[in-house]
Design a protein around this motif. Structure first.
Motif, short mmCIF file in Angstrom:
data_model
loop_
_atom_site.label_atom_id
_atom_site.label_comp_id
_atom_site.label_asym_id
_atom_site.label_seq_id
_atom_site.Cartn_x
_atom_site.Cartn_y
_atom_site.Cartn_z
N ARG A 76 -20.33 18.47 3.08
CA ARG A 76 -19.31 19.17 2.30
C ARG A 76 -17.90 18.66 2.65
NH1 ARG A 76 -20.18 24.97 3.56
NH2 ARG A 76 -21.20 24.21 5.45
N ALA A 77 -16.96 19.53 3.05
CA ALA A 77 -15.61 19.06 3.40
C ALA A 77 -15.70 18.32 4.74
CB ALA A 77 -14.64 20.23 3.48
N ILE A 78 -15.47 17.03 4.71
CA ILE A 78 -15.80 16.20 5.87
C ILE A 78 -14.58 15.60 6.56
CG2 ILE A 78 -16.20 14.21 4.35
CD1 ILE A 78 -18.25 13.19 6.27
N ASP A 131 -10.04 27.53 -1.66
CA ASP A 131 -10.69 27.36 -2.95
C ASP A 131 -10.63 28.60 -3.83
OD1 ASP A 131 -11.33 24.81 -2.21
OD2 ASP A 131 -13.47 25.15 -1.94
N ALA A 132 -10.41 29.76 -3.26
CA ALA A 132 -10.25 30.97 -4.08
C ALA A 132 -8.99 30.89 -4.92
CB ALA A 132 -10.22 32.20 -3.19
N ALA A 133 -8.02 30.07 -4.49
CA ALA A 133 -6.73 29.99 -5.16
C ALA A 133 -6.51 28.68 -5.90
CB ALA A 133 -5.60 30.17 -4.14
N GLY A 191 -8.67 19.32 -0.16
CA GLY A 191 -9.24 20.64 -0.33
C GLY A 191 -9.16 21.49 0.93
N MET A 192 -10.02 21.20 1.91
CA MET A 192 -10.02 22.00 3.14
C MET A 192 -8.72 21.84 3.91
SD MET A 192 -12.73 22.09 6.31
CE MET A 192 -12.34 20.44 6.90
N ASN A 193 -8.17 20.62 3.96
CA ASN A 193 -6.91 20.44 4.68
C ASN A 193 -5.79 21.28 4.06
OD1 ASN A 193 -7.47 18.32 6.80
ND2 ASN A 193 -8.24 17.27 5.00
N GLY A 194 -5.73 21.30 2.72
CA GLY A 194 -4.74 22.15 2.06
C GLY A 194 -4.98 23.61 2.34
#
Length: 517
Positions: free
Chosen positions: A46-48, A288-290, A300-303
């Motif tokens: 996934r987010a790697i 990701d909810a926003a 993605g995850m970093n943000g």
């Protein structure tokens, strides 16, 4: 059944976003209850790709060492057209003690370390198999109803953080639209264990011979596992493409006759979506909810971690009486602008990677065939957003700041001793040949960019709130007061929200949850 307590913060979702939020609040001595509908975290890469700034957050929270020990650190990313190298993106080599620019670690391993840190914290109450089914907020707080194996429960909190992912239940309960678009192209992701003769760095291929007319992205992982993303056409029969026979042919076309093990397989579409508002009363939406972005560039995850770090210090300052509630609205101001920027960057990447019009396709093909390297876009790597126009960024007192950290930019010092002294409250990096004995002040040697008396005032999330030339150390607390706005009334301290007089200047530079060493 209800919980009679009113906790400061309820967090919905225990992925990397929610887990980091709970730990970040605990770092500031703020308790939270974390609700997750699952019983355990899912597997798969996934987010790697983790950016240095996210690693710095987890370093502060005490869980980065096992991540660094397990992960694959890299600083070079190459882009190819077919088998011809087109572009190399290389970050500077980290100095001794500096965190790596990027670290590859499968998301389930990242989550394992975050969960272990949560288990060590008495301020984090994690509740699995709690599915949120109702939400009500009023002027004083938020009440959540959750379905559990033992029946429904009601939980009351001052604020709620929605970290429950792309299909966010919280977002749906608020009745919010999720503006944006979904791209028709499909992608297969496989984690493959094999000893491949590839360098341990990401590689992106336009029109790879093993995937003619489409793209392939390869990422290294620990234990000889490789993450491979194959682009498919929008009309591909995904179930057929996922069959063991089809995957076997696809993998063999890429790696040849080498032995391999298929560890994990999924498929997905790209989404580009952003809420119009990230705050709704006492409810804040993060990760990701926003907002959803295409994964190229690791935004993605970093943000999401940047969302967390931005919001949690502000919640801590409001909940402990060091700032008024107006401070919370700057989460909307700053993070919406940051996520809008991420949308623009990834939109441009997607136009190049998966052109939608004849003109876009023609332009992309000309750039690739003529090897116009500077125009190739296989994903600009994630970097923290600079809050240049934030209401929390004070205008400079002089105009000459060439070579200095930009106002609103994020600082992650190379020196681990300096990093350990940041992130507890407002911190002043003060240029002086002699140590300054003041809480919240870290001295640095003068140089041409920062002569004696220069100050960079850093917010708890490491962004530069103000730059000053020739300021006296005694004036630094007043600078913090200006950033935060008008003083908080004494009554907040008298009602037990903080220990001591919050209007005392020096208290504004004290770290929440303890003094700097």
């Amino acid at each position: 059944m209800g919980d009679n307590r009113t906790v400061p913060v309820i967090i919905v979702g225990c992925g990397p976003t929610g887990a980091t939020a709970a730990l970040e609040l605990a770092h500031y001595s703020i308790p939270s209850i974390v609700l997750d509908s699952g019983a355990e975290r899912p597997q798969g890469s996934r987010a790697i790709a983790i950016h240095r700034t996210a690693l710095a957050v987890w370093e502060k929270l005490g869980c980065v060492e096992p991540m660094l020990a397990r992960g694959i650190a890299w600083r070079t990313r190459k882009t190819y057209f077919r088998q011809h190298e087109m572009q190399t993106q290389t970050a500077a080599a980290p100095a001794p003690g500096e965190l790596p620019p990027f670290l590859n670690l499968p998301q389930h391993e990242t989550e394992r370390q975050l969960l272990a840190a949560m288990a060590r914290s008495p301020l984090v109450d994690l509740r699995w198999q709690h599915t949120v089914v109702g939400l009500h907020q009023d002027a004083d707080g938020v009440t959540v109803t959750a379905r559990t194996p033992s029946g429904p429960v009601s939980i009351r909190g001052r604020y709620l953080l929605a970290c429950d992912g792309a299909r966010s239940t919280t977002r749906k309960l608020l009745g919010l639209d999720f503006p944006g678009r979904t791209y028709p192209d499909r992608f297969l992701i496989a984690d493959i264990r094999a000893k491949l003769p590839f360098p341990a760095e990401p590689r992106f291929f336009f029109d790879h011979p093993a995937n003619p007319g489409h793209n392939i992205l390869i990422h290294p992982q620990p234990d000889d596992v490789w993450r491979v993303d194959w682009q498919l056409s929008g009309d591909a029969a995904v179930e057929d493409e996922r069959s063991p026979e089809a995957m076997g042919r696809r993998i063999r076309a890429l790696i040849g006759d080498l032995p391999y093990e298929l560890v994990w397989l999924t498929d997905y579409r790209f989404h580009q979506r952003l809420l119009r508002r990230l705050r709704h009363g006492r409810v804040f939406l993060l990760g990701d909810a926003a907002h959803l972005v295409a994964p190229f560039g690791a935004r993605g995850m970093n943000g999401a971690i940047h969302d967390v770090e931005n919001l949690c210090w502000k919640l801590a300052y409001v909940l402990t009486g060091r700032a008024g509630s107006d401070l919370l609205e700057t989460y909307q101001t700053e993070r919406w602008a940051a996520q809008r920027h991420n949308q623009e960057v990834t939109e441009a990447t997607m136009r190049f990677m998966a052109p939608r019009t004849r003109w876009q396709r023609l332009r992309r093909n000309v750039i690739l065939r003529l090897r116009l390297r500077r125009l190739v876009d296989s994903g600009r790597m994630s970097t923290p957003y600079t809050y240049t126009t934030s209401p929390l960024s004070l205008a400079d007192d002089v105009g000459n700041w060439g070579g200095a950290p930009a106002l609103g930019s994020k600082l992650v010092p190379a020196d681990p001793d300096v990093r350990r002294r940041l992130g507890h409250g407002f911190t002043a990096l003060y240029s002086s040949p002699d140590p300054v004995d003041l809480v919240g002040v870290v001295t640095m040697p003068p140089d041409k960019v920062s002569p004696p008396g220069t100050c960079y005032l850093l917010r708890p999330d490491g962004h530069v709130a103000a730059r000053r030339r020739d300021i006296a150390p005694a004036d630094l607390p007043a600078l913090v007061r200006t950033v935060l706005g008008k003083p908080v009334p004494h009554t907040l301290a008298q009602h037990g929200h903080v220990g001591g007089d919050v209007d005392h200047d020096e208290a504004l530079l004290e770290p929440l949850g303890g003094r700097l060493g």
